[in-house]
Design an enzyme around this catalytic site. Structure first.
Site, mmCIF file in Angstrom:
data_model
loop_
_atom_site.group_PDB
_atom_site.id
_atom_site.type_symbol
_atom_site.label_atom_id
_atom_site.label_comp_id
_atom_site.label_asym_id
_atom_site.label_seq_id
_atom_site.Cartn_x
_atom_site.Cartn_y
_atom_site.Cartn_z
ATOM 1 N N GLU A 1 0.817 -1.222 0.000
ATOM 2 C CA GLU A 1 0.000 0.000 0.000
ATOM 3 C C GLU A 1 0.849 1.271 0.000
ATOM 4 O O GLU A 1 0.554 2.226 -0.720
ATOM 5 C CB GLU A 1 -0.937 0.022 1.212
ATOM 6 C CG GLU A 1 -2.174 -0.848 1.072
ATOM 7 C CD GLU A 1 -1.917 -2.316 1.375
ATOM 8 O OE1 GLU A 1 -0.797 -2.637 1.846
ATOM 9 O OE2 GLU A 1 -2.830 -3.139 1.142
ATOM 10 N N HIS B 1 -10.186 -4.484 10.877
ATOM 11 C CA HIS B 1 -10.839 -4.282 9.574
ATOM 12 C C HIS B 1 -12.113 -3.463 9.678
ATOM 13 O O HIS B 1 -12.927 -3.473 8.769
ATOM 14 C CB HIS B 1 -11.166 -5.630 8.927
ATOM 15 C CG HIS B 1 -9.983 -6.348 8.360
ATOM 16 N ND1 HIS B 1 -8.970 -6.841 9.142
ATOM 17 C CD2 HIS B 1 -9.642 -6.645 7.083
ATOM 18 C CE1 HIS B 1 -8.057 -7.432 8.375
ATOM 19 N NE2 HIS B 1 -8.442 -7.317 7.125
#
Lengths: 360, 461
Positions: B194, B263
């Site tokens: 990322e 998450h």
């Protein structure tokens, strides 16, 4: 030792012709394989004099910046490039129009090499409206789309991923340009460097990664920060060729840059150049550099100075007289004095600039 | 004893699916591990394997049936020696309940509605959609995909990159079909890096391309946040206006279902804090399409916060050639006079349900869908507050330093004299998201909490 490694050793040995900047400064290439170009470029008179003037401009400019900092006219952080001039000048001599440069916070030399107006650079250092970023960027943050200079980045290692993006845009547009991403030995341990290496090689992006190894990441020597110190081989696990270059010899820099740029331009993907160099000053103006000895610095200055090397060659070859070189020096000093004058007298940005350039 | 074969849940957020195909017929012998059927969700086609051995006694849901609920009985498996009559008996028995115990959440919505006169709280027209515009149904997922495809057709500098966006067709199928239409040059699978690919995207944007960077979830974008903030958001200012980054960072944000603390976080307030960014958080399919197209055209870095739960939800959207919504403009979804409900993203789900229940109780709620968090359309909120005198904000994020906090600050600053009650906020609880079903339900806001807050600010018991 395998046959291939032996061959590479031999190849490296044949290249040890430079004057060198110390134990690690010989130009040698590993991983490139098909590399047969000479380690040192044969400079013409014009090239020597061009390199001399460009490096001298950076040197004098940085000396003046240091002086203005001491007078309180430049604030915040100020990282001088003195000692490392041959790296950016050699690369500038090798690049083509349209090739981009991006670097970290030690960026004044890159801007001058990319032909940005010294007045604009110095006025940015003093935070004035005529600065390249209208006084809103400072020493570490200057840019010029027109001159293909993409900063000037204050976060160590960020320019490596960003520079990979410049390479990506070149490939996307098929424009034949190459991005040069400069970073230091300190940044070479950042994780995003390796994320970038992976993508650049995976997608064969035209990026030259230029590691300016000046031997200290702030006050920590390469040996104390890095498990392996041959930084040219940091791309080995991705299959990226790399070479160590005598970054104090502008001819070695140019020769290696030619090889690297040609590799990238021909679609073979990225290339790593470890420029073994040295900074004479501290990490920033507030760094007394007590982590190294005065002798170490003095030895570099007297034996490997990039500008003195050119000066000696030019005089030895009778390509210029002392007087000729003094004239260049005078010219450069005048340019720097003019930029310092401008940077002190130019007004600060209008207060209305506080709220501009946040969004387009 | 015959065994029930139930419709399986194939993802954390799946509620129903299509029984695409039976691979075994009635009377076939089945051993554990045999593939017996194929099930299509809105994200993928999955094979269903038998868990037990036996003979397929009766198929209860014919192939091709859509909208089969999770845990619905789809077939009966007979053990050795059992005959078809056992299957018939089993088929008529109710399916085993496998639901989590009900949480002890405040349940105001379940309270007997007060008999009340009908109140004026009605769906409002969207000023961006002229009366008479033809409409069609679209899921949020399709709207996002269509927005990207339309903008990629329009501008060759637009490309999309991220994990699994190309060959896999998107981890949540948002980029479905884009690789086929635009090819690998413009639809790019990245390694799982990322920080690196966000930085690469910003560099490409500085050079003038218009990347759409998909994060598989914004939870993973924390690895990339330096490039989003230090490289993308600040460069225009630091360069004195010379160089910006026309880039969109998009992906699911906030809680999905049962995926735990790492998450399940809403990052709206994190990015809304930063000058140099625009932050968009759509709710409906129309929001998603119109605002994503605007975000891609915007010359600034835009954070586009989607929600996995909303992806499969269907809304009416304008069926027009080029539907673009302005960034920075809120939409009044319902008009009302007693209280202003301000929400955005998935918070709108609770808010709209609460508004319905409130109407039945005689409380007229005006519902504002912010659509954009930064720049914040506070003027639309203030105009409503001047009418109602009461404000409740609804969001799933943590309460501390939240978008709700900012709205409350601005409302008291600019409309203090119009307020008849303190401003209340309904938010996620101030805890990392728990995994257990009952605790997760408690950690999220619910319709009852919205109604309670409205009752408090309207001083109704």
């Amino acid at each position: 030792m395998g046959k291939r490694q032996l061959e590479m050793r031999e190849m490296a040995a044949t290249k040890r012709t430079s004057s060198g900047a110390g134990a690690k400064a010989d130009s040698r290439s590993r991983g490139a394989g098909d590399n047969s170009a000479p380690a040192i470029a044969d400079f013409s008179k014009e090239q020597e004099l061009h390199a001399y003037r460009e490096m001298l401009l950076i040197r004098r400019f940085e000396e003046k910046a240091g002086q203005l900092y001491g007078m309180g006219l430049i604030g915040g952080f100020c990282h001088l490039y003195i000692g490392q001039e041959a790296v950016v000048v050699g690369m500038q001599m090798a690049k083509k129009d349209g090739d981009q440069m991006i670097t970290g916070y030690r960026d004044h030399g890159h801007m001058l090499a990319m032909d940005l107006d010294p007045k604009g650079v110095m006025a940015e250092l003093t935070g004035r409206r005529g600065g390249l970023s209208k006084g809103k960027g400072g020493s570490m943050h200057m840019f010029s789309k027109e001159k293909h200079f993409y900063g000037g980045h204050g976060i160590v290692g960020a320019q490596v991923a960003l520079g990979t993006g410049l390479g990506f845009s070149n490939k996307y547009r098929e424009n034949g340009n190459v991005a040069m991403a400069f970073f230091g030995d300190g940044a070479s341990n950042q994780g995003q460097v390796y994320e970038s290496f992976n993508m650049a090689q995976l997608w064969k992006l035209p990026v030259v990664y230029v590691i300016e190894n000046n031997k200290y990441g702030m006050g920590t020597s390469v040996e104390r920060s890095s498990a392996t110190t041959d930084l040219s081989q940091r791309g080995a696990s991705f299959g990226i060729p790399g070479e160590q270059v005598d970054g104090m010899d502008v001819r070695a820099v140019l020769a290696a840059s030619d090889r690297a740029l040609e590799h990238c331009r021909s679609g073979k993907g990225p290339y790593i150049l470890e420029m073994v160099t040295y900074r004479y000053r501290g990490h920033s103006m507030s760094d007394p550099a007590k982590y190294r000895s005065k002798d170490e610095v003095q030895k570099m200055r007297t034996e490997h100075d990039p500008i003195e090397q050119v000066r000696k060659r030019v005089l030895d070859a009778n390509w210029a007289t002392e007087e000729d070189l003094k004239a260049i020096d005078k010219d450069v000093r005048a340019l720097v004095a003019e930029s310092a004058e401008f940077a002190q007298n130019d007004p600060e940005p209008d207060v209305s600039e506080l709220y501009t350039d946040i969004l387009l | 004893m015959p065994i029930d074969i139930l419709m399986p849940a194939l993802s954390p957020t799946m509620e129903e699916g299509k029984l695409a195909k039976w691979l075994k017929a009635e009377g076939d012998t089945v051993t554990a591990g045999d593939v017996i059927a194929e099930i299509e969700t809105d994200k993928a086609t999955m094979e269903v394997e038998a868990v037990d051995e036996g003979v397929l006694g009766k198929i209860l849901v014919a192939e091709g049936t859509e909208g089969v609920k999770v845990n619905e009985k789809i077939a009966i498996l007979l053990a050795e020696g059992e005959d078809a009559s056992a299957a018939d008996a089993a088929a008529s028995a109710p399916a085993a309940k496998a639901e989590a115990p009900a949480p002890a959440a405040p349940a105001a919505s379940a309270a007997a509605p007060v008999a009340a006169a009908p109140v004026a709280s009605e769906p409002a027209e969207d000023p961006e959609v002229p009366a008479g515009t033809p409409m069609k149904a679209s899921t949020v997922r399709e709207a996002l995909r269509d927005a990207m495809a339309e903008e990629m057709r329009r501008d060759g500098d637009v490309f999309v990159m991220g994990e699994e966006v190309a060959e896999y067709q998107g981890a949540y199928k948002i980029t479905q079909g884009l690789l086929d239409e635009f090819g690998a040059k413009r639809v790019i699978d990245t390694p799982i890096t990322e920080h690196g690919f966000a930085g690469l995207g910003v560099g490409a944007a500085m050079a003038g391309l218009k990347p759409i960077v998909e994060f598989m979830t914004f939870n993973f974008a924390m690895q990339a946040i330096d490039h989003i903030i230090n490289s993308a958001a600040k460069t225009l200012y630091m360069s004195g206006g010379q160089m910006g980054a026309p880039i969109v960072f998009r992906g699911p944000n906030g809680a999905a279902a049962r995926v735990g603390a790492q998450h399940s976080q809403d990052y709206a307030s994190w990015y809304a804090h930063i000058p140099g960014l625009k932050v968009v958080q759509p709710w409906s399919a129309a929001d998603a399409k119109g605002l994503l197209k605007a975000a891609i055209r915007d010359p600034n870095p835009v954070i586009f916060l989607e929600n996995e739960i909303l992806y499969g939800q269907s809304f009416e959207i304008p069926d027009v050639e080029d539907f673009v919504l302005p960034i920075g403009k809120a939409k009044i979804e319902r008009t009302g006079s007693d209280v202003t409900l301000v929400s955005w993203g998935i918070g709108m789900t609770y808010t709209m349900k609460a508004a319905d229940e409130l109407a039945a109780m005689g409380i007229s709620a005006e519902v504002i869908n912010l659509r954009t968090i930064r720049p914040l359309d506070i003027d639309t909120v203030l105009a409503s507050v001047r009418k109602t005198g009461r404000v409740v904000t609804v969001e799933e994020a943590y309460p501390m330093c939240s978008v709700s906090s900012e709205i409350a600050y601005q409302v008291q600053e600019k409309a203090f004299d119009y307020l008849d009650a303190p401003i209340l906020r309904v938010t996620g609880k101030d805890v990392p998201m728990p995994y257990a079903a009952n605790l997760e339900k408690l950690a999220l806001p619910n319709v009852g909490e919205v109604i309670d807050a409205v009752k408090a600010v309207t001083y109704t018991a």
